[in-house]
Motif scaffolding. Sequence first.
Motif, short mmCIF file in Angstrom:
data_model
loop_
_atom_site.label_atom_id
_atom_site.label_comp_id
_atom_site.label_asym_id
_atom_site.label_seq_id
_atom_site.Cartn_x
_atom_site.Cartn_y
_atom_site.Cartn_z
N TYR A 37 33.61 7.30 -24.67
CA TYR A 37 32.23 6.82 -24.57
C TYR A 37 31.48 7.90 -24.12
CZ TYR A 37 32.69 2.05 -26.14
OH TYR A 37 32.74 0.82 -27.05
N GLY B 161 27.56 8.26 -23.13
CA GLY B 161 26.55 7.33 -22.67
C GLY B 161 26.80 5.76 -23.46
N ASN B 162 25.72 5.53 -24.17
CA ASN B 162 26.20 4.17 -24.92
C ASN B 162 26.74 4.10 -26.40
OD1 ASN B 162 23.94 4.87 -26.34
ND2 ASN B 162 22.57 3.38 -25.19
N MET C 97 33.98 11.37 -11.99
CA MET C 97 34.25 10.17 -11.15
C MET C 97 35.49 9.47 -11.73
SD MET C 97 30.78 8.63 -10.45
CE MET C 97 29.48 9.19 -9.57
N TRP D 101 35.18 8.46 -5.87
CA TRP D 101 36.28 7.51 -6.42
C TRP D 101 37.65 8.29 -6.91
CZ3 TRP D 101 31.26 6.19 -6.90
CH2 TRP D 101 30.59 5.03 -6.10
N TYR E 57 37.47 -0.37 -4.31
CA TYR E 57 36.14 -0.57 -5.23
C TYR E 57 35.28 -1.73 -4.69
CZ TYR E 57 33.45 -2.35 -9.27
OH TYR E 57 32.10 -2.95 -9.65
N ARG E 58 33.95 -1.71 -4.81
CA ARG E 58 33.17 -2.31 -4.37
C ARG E 58 33.56 -3.90 -3.94
NH1 ARG E 58 29.95 1.32 -1.97
NH2 ARG E 58 29.18 2.56 -3.55
N GLY E 59 33.55 -4.48 -2.74
CA GLY E 59 33.68 -5.78 -2.66
C GLY E 59 35.23 -6.23 -2.51
N LYS F 109 39.07 -6.01 -1.33
CA LYS F 109 39.61 -5.79 -0.10
C LYS F 109 40.76 -5.19 0.19
CE LYS F 109 37.58 -9.98 2.21
NZ LYS F 109 36.51 -9.19 2.72
N TYR G 219 39.65 1.19 3.30
CA TYR G 219 40.57 0.17 2.72
C TYR G 219 41.66 0.88 2.42
CZ TYR G 219 37.56 -4.03 2.69
OH TYR G 219 36.78 -4.91 3.12
N GLY H 185 21.70 -0.02 -21.83
CA GLY H 185 21.21 0.87 -20.95
C GLY H 185 21.74 0.37 -19.55
N LEU I 124 26.06 -5.00 -0.65
CA LEU I 124 27.73 -4.40 -0.62
C LEU I 124 28.35 -5.14 0.49
CD1 LEU I 124 27.08 -0.80 -1.53
CD2 LEU I 124 27.87 -2.20 -3.10
N GLN J 107 29.02 -8.52 -0.40
CA GLN J 107 30.29 -8.70 -1.13
C GLN J 107 31.61 -8.44 -0.48
OE1 GLN J 107 28.50 -6.07 -3.96
NE2 GLN J 107 28.14 -7.79 -5.32
N GLU J 108 31.46 -7.72 0.52
CA GLU J 108 32.87 -7.43 1.43
C GLU J 108 33.18 -8.86 2.37
OE1 GLU J 108 32.84 -3.80 3.27
OE2 GLU J 108 32.84 -2.56 1.59
N ASN K 261 26.25 0.36 4.00
CA ASN K 261 26.48 -0.87 4.07
C ASN K 261 27.73 -1.17 5.24
OD1 ASN K 261 27.76 1.25 2.79
ND2 ASN K 261 29.39 -0.24 1.80
N TYR L 235 26.09 -9.45 -11.49
CA TYR L 235 25.99 -8.39 -10.43
C TYR L 235 24.39 -8.39 -10.10
CZ TYR L 235 30.45 -6.86 -12.17
OH TYR L 235 31.70 -6.92 -12.51
N ASP M 104 25.27 -1.59 -15.46
CA ASP M 104 25.34 -0.58 -16.60
C ASP M 104 26.13 -1.36 -17.90
OD1 ASP M 104 25.85 1.53 -18.30
OD2 ASP M 104 27.11 2.64 -16.90
N SER N 184 26.34 0.11 -20.78
CA SER N 184 26.61 1.32 -21.99
C SER N 184 27.70 1.09 -22.53
CB SER N 184 26.63 2.82 -21.09
OG SER N 184 27.58 2.62 -20.29
N ARG N 185 28.75 0.18 -22.42
CA ARG N 185 29.86 0.03 -23.09
C ARG N 185 30.03 -1.58 -23.38
NH1 ARG N 185 34.62 3.15 -20.88
NH2 ARG N 185 35.76 1.92 -22.65
N PHE O 39 29.01 -3.26 -16.02
CA PHE O 39 29.71 -2.52 -15.01
C PHE O 39 28.81 -2.32 -13.82
CE2 PHE O 39 31.10 1.58 -13.50
CZ PHE O 39 32.37 1.22 -12.68
N TYR O 40 29.34 -2.42 -12.75
CA TYR O 40 28.50 -2.50 -11.58
C TYR O 40 29.38 -1.49 -10.55
CZ TYR O 40 27.29 -4.04 -6.79
OH TYR O 40 26.86 -4.45 -5.45
N ASN O 41 28.60 -0.31 -10.12
CA ASN O 41 29.31 0.56 -9.00
C ASN O 41 28.17 1.38 -8.31
OD1 ASN O 41 31.17 1.45 -7.44
ND2 ASN O 41 31.59 3.24 -8.84
N PRO O 42 27.63 0.74 -7.41
CA PRO O 42 26.46 1.31 -6.77
C PRO O 42 27.01 2.68 -6.23
CG PRO O 42 26.43 -0.80 -6.08
CD PRO O 42 27.38 -0.50 -6.92
N GLY O 43 26.18 3.89 -6.37
CA GLY O 43 26.57 5.32 -6.16
C GLY O 43 26.73 5.86 -7.51
N GLU O 44 27.32 5.18 -8.41
CA GLU O 44 27.49 5.71 -9.84
C GLU O 44 26.54 5.06 -10.70
OE1 GLU O 44 30.97 4.35 -11.59
OE2 GLU O 44 30.73 5.65 -13.42
#
Lengths: 258, 429
Positions: A36, A38-39, A93, A113, A137-139, A141, A162, B105, B120, B123-124, B261, B304, B309, B311-312, B316-321
């Motif tokens: 991919y 972009g989109n 990344m 990452w 990854y976010r959240g 554990k 973690y 987008g 964040l 979520q932890e 966070n 989220y 995101d 785009s796919r 998709f969610y990843n703060p920082g990205e």
Amino acid sequence: MRVILEAKVRKKPFLPIEAESIIPRNFLKGTDLAVYEGNKERKLVDLFRISVEGTAVTPEKIEVVLKGDTSRVKRIGEYMDAGKITISGDVGMHCGNFMSGGDIEILGNADAWLGREMRGGYILCHGNAGHYCASGYRGEKTGMQGGRVEVLGNAGDYCAEYLTGGEVHIHGSCGDMAGVEMKGGQFIIDGDATRPCGNMKDGTCMIFGTVRQMLPTFERIGTKKLPDRKVTVTVYKGDVANRGKGIMMVKGTGRSDE
Amino acid sequence: MLIKDVVCPFCGCLCDDLDVEVENGRIIRVDNACTLGSKTMVGDDRLKAPIRRDGKGWIETTYDAAIEEAAQILLDADRPLLYGWSRTHGEAQGIGVHLAELIGGVVDNTSTVCHGPSILAIQEVGHPGCTLGQVKNRADLIIYWGCNPIDAHPRHMSRYTTYATGFFVKDAHRDRKVIVVDTRRNESADVATEFVQVEPGGDYAVLSALRAIVRGRGDVVPPSVSGVSREQLVRVAEMCKNAKFGAIFFGLGLTMTAGKNKNVRNAIELTDELNRHTKFIISPMRGHGNVYGTNEVFTWITGYPYAVDFSRGIAFYNPGETTAIDILRRGECDACLVVASDPAAHFPKPCVEHLARIPVVQIDPHPNATTHICRLQIPGSVAGIDAAGTAYRMDGVPIRLKAIIETGVPNDTEILQRLYNRVREAKGE
């Protein structure tokens, strides 16, 4: 078998490419893979000049070599289980996400990452690694559970967050909060670290440079000689705030206020 | 005409007791509001019609032509960013998320530069929270950590904490203790029982030390932690343990300083630890009027709360990205739709420089800093003034914003729905 992928020059060079299809196993069936940009979904051949040398019947015998500007190519080696990937420049990344086997060698720098939630295999980065190297990854554990990550340069913030199993070795220095929330595994920092191992529960962290802003909730339990390193380290247990049983070893006498 | 019980759309407090006097379709007086709220309602200087650049300067255009041009910009993009959303109502935000999915987008809201790290952390480890009504009626200890309500949320103290009489707190000013924790002595500290001055960047260590003290391991804590003496930390821990109901409110002093966070996570885990002794809650001091609403709307549609995101084709969610700041700093996006926000005024310079290089469309009623870098601006009405809709208070309570005057300007929902329909038509769906 060697698969050489040379990144083509793009009109919008900053647009990220997501290329989780670039793992050795996928090249057993040819090079007709989707990535991919972009989109938009593209063919691998649209973005890379591809050349294949030799043949292979198992992924272990496949080496994928990436050349050109790959600094915006994300997810290379995601879910990789065998073979080798060599990146001659920088990598984007999420390189080696969830990897369970094989080797990744990065001759340049790696973005954030690197080796996220890794389970096995070996990643060697000759340059610097970005934030959240060998982390979760976010959240999530559970972070990295197995394998080995070695960075010859420095790593960014939240390195080995973690960490649950396996080994992370940073030859340079780490940024802020290295080893935060560690639950297991072994973490070695040859250089400096700031506020390491906050909220640590278990595992071992060794720091051979300077520790800045040592957290107040680590209990000093003694010193130890490490003959192979020819140094004496101060051993701390913590994080006390978290009822943690982790071990942090710091070169020298440790906190200045003790 | 006097309209009672009007909701102020400015900050996350969403005070719902304003008296507004309207004459000839204009707001002429506002009672009960703070200065920030009054200024929002009175003297509202709007853009009269959509404007676009024609090379030399700005020219006025029609809504139809503006929506057509905006649709083309979004359709041509490989990685469009849809940013803002926090000053508009939930109905418009919902269409924004669907538009992002349609064009592949990235959709992000202002939490990305305020309480994103709080989310964040939640979520932890979860969120031990409650509504502001509970705090008002029960809390006898209030902690303001890294925030200055007197300046930023001027009626928070009088409506919910220090000066608010509650069912179980009859003499609020005497019965409630207030602790203020900050890097410098702010105005809120002047009304506090205890002021804790932390060295910049020292919040994480202080929170860790408090956790250790509360669980009886004060012995490991050194005599001074980030500029705070052990004696004071022990005193604060005792005050917390002896409270009947404690409430921690925190601001950007925790979320946007080193550790981000992890600072908030540590504060939540301190709250958790204190709940072994008494009742304690923690809550973020949300900034924009409906920023909590963006998190709610984004979450119920995509799963989220921000930085999503598409785009796919899937979320998709990843703060920082996938956060607006990171996408702009890396120069990834090639078009941007800004709705009800002003990134040019608040984002770091490299991000604004990238915005200036790409086509930017802004849907906002006011000329602002982003106007200077956008190609096209479409004014909508203002939620809570001439548009009705739903907003969420900082504690997650939905409140209906009223339209108190009639201006004939289309609201954000109508503009975005037309944009969505046009894009969908062009894509042949």
